[in-house]
Design an enzyme around this catalytic site. Structure first.
Site, short mmCIF file in Angstrom:
data_model
loop_
_atom_site.label_atom_id
_atom_site.label_comp_id
_atom_site.label_asym_id
_atom_site.label_seq_id
_atom_site.Cartn_x
_atom_site.Cartn_y
_atom_site.Cartn_z
CG MET A 30 -23.60 53.37 -38.93
SD MET A 30 -24.07 54.37 -37.51
CE MET A 30 -22.53 54.43 -36.63
CG HIS A 37 -16.63 49.14 -42.29
ND1 HIS A 37 -15.92 50.28 -42.03
CD2 HIS A 37 -17.69 49.16 -41.43
CE1 HIS A 37 -16.51 50.98 -41.07
NE2 HIS A 37 -17.59 50.31 -40.68
P1 AMP Z 1 -20.28 50.68 -38.24
O1 AMP Z 1 -20.06 51.29 -39.59
O2 AMP Z 1 -19.37 51.20 -37.19
O3 AMP Z 1 -21.73 50.66 -37.84
O4 AMP Z 1 -19.88 49.16 -38.42
C1 AMP Z 1 -20.49 48.35 -39.39
C2 AMP Z 1 -20.08 46.92 -39.14
O5 AMP Z 1 -18.66 46.80 -39.22
C3 AMP Z 1 -20.48 46.38 -37.76
O6 AMP Z 1 -20.94 45.05 -37.89
C4 AMP Z 1 -19.20 46.48 -36.99
O7 AMP Z 1 -19.12 45.54 -35.94
C5 AMP Z 1 -18.18 46.14 -38.06
N1 AMP Z 1 -16.84 46.63 -37.71
C6 AMP Z 1 -16.51 47.88 -37.31
N2 AMP Z 1 -15.19 47.94 -37.01
C7 AMP Z 1 -14.68 46.70 -37.21
C8 AMP Z 1 -13.38 46.11 -37.08
N3 AMP Z 1 -12.35 46.82 -36.65
N4 AMP Z 1 -13.24 44.81 -37.38
C9 AMP Z 1 -14.30 44.06 -37.81
N5 AMP Z 1 -15.55 44.56 -37.95
C10 AMP Z 1 -15.73 45.86 -37.67
#
Ligand code: AMP
Length: 288
Positions: A30, A37
């Site tokens: 997102m 990420h």
């Molecule tokens: P989001 O942008 O929050 O939808 O996250 C996108 C992807 O990044 C998802 O697969 C999340 O699980 C992963 N993600 C978010 N925060 C972390 C983190 N701290 N460590 C590893 N992966 C993450």
């Protein structure tokens, strides 16, 4: 590196890549990218020839009272970060193209999407699985990388991929943390420095539970949960605990006694910001 917003153009590119037998990796996000990420992008680079990173703040996974409008956005910076991490294509579709007028079809995973996050945020996973299914359909990846940080999300997506018979390998990558242990999250930017310090209580509570299992051989989930609540309240007295759950990693079924497949997940509101985190209760890693 290409930046693509048209679905038609994205399809054309992936069709050509597939014809050239390129292995495509997808990292859905997102945006407002952080090191967590970027670690997923690095993993995708390792396991594929071409890495597509999608940026889409998905309205369907936010409830009306959640932060869809306020969700942090910084496309320019994100594009630079993706480029320097080795991504090949950034896909930034428009909301009106993903959800055109009269949109009415959703992908809904049943049992495992209804507990924990699914219970607190009833339509959340329906929104997640629908957008991920659409992104899979548009980009046709061979692999897709998701973070363990959103553990239930990764399990739900893996279930959807299996159930729909999609030929995509789902890779789950470890949680990247700040120096003090707080799991990186785009939402951490909502905190002022004092609140930010208190947010570490999620990680600290997981850590004391894991320690108690390892050092004191305590395996009773209720006892561990009691200790976690106490610790959270001692660091952040105003914390609102939504849930603390000890479950089987694969099935997300609650367990009374911790075993080697147990993961503890929690959701806590810290000064109005809802954070989630989790930790396997046995084994190596994530225990400073
Ligand atoms: P989001 O942008 O929050 O939808 O996250 C996108 C992807 O990044 C998802 O697969 C999340 O699980 C992963 N993600 C978010 N925060 C972390 C983190 N701290 N460590 C590893 N992966 C993450």
């Amino acid at each position: 590196m290409k930046v693509v917003s048209s679905i038609i153009q994205m399809r054309k590119i992936t069709r050509t890549l597939a014809a050239d037998r390129k292995k495509i990796g997808l990292v859905p996000t997102m945006g407002f990218l952080h090191e967590g990420h970027l670690s997923l992008i690095r993993r995708a680079v390792r396991f594929s020839d071409i890495v597509i990173v999608s940026i889409f703040v998905n309205p369907a996974q936010f409830a009306p009272d959640e932060d869809f409008e306020a969700y942090p956005r910084d496309e320019k910076n994100d594009i630079n970060k993706i480029k320097s991490t080795g991504g090949d294509i950034v896909f930034i579709p428009k909301v009106s193209d993903i959800y055109p007028d009269n949109f009415q079809t959703y992908v809904d995973v049943e049992i495992i999407a209804k507990s924990l996050e699914g219970k607190s945020r009833p339509l959340h996973f329906r929104g997640v699985t629908t957008i991920v299914a659409k992104l899979f359909n548009i980009t046709r990846p061979d692999i897709a990388v998701f973070g363990l940080k959103d553990y239930q999300q990764a399990i739900v997506i893996r279930q959807m991929t299996r159930d729909l018979g999609l030929p995509i390998k789902i890779i789950i990558a470890p949680t990247v943390r700040e120096k003090d242990g707080l799991a990186m999250s785009s939402r951490n930017c909502y905190f002022n420095p004092e609140q930010r310090k208190e947010a570490v209580c999620l990680y600290e509570s997981l850590r004391i539970a894991k320690r108690a299992v390892k050092d004191e051989k305590i395996i009773d989930s209720a006892v561990l949960k009691g200790r976690m609540i106490k610790l959270i309240q001692s660091i952040c007295p105003t914390a609102e605990i939504d849930y603390i759950a000890f479950t089987d990693f694969e099935s997300i079924i609650p367990v009374k006694k911790v075993n080697k497949n147990t993961i503890c997940s929690l959701a806590v509101k810290i000064h109005g910001v809802r954070l989630i985190d989790n930790m396997k209760m046995t084994g190596r890693g994530q225990l400073l």
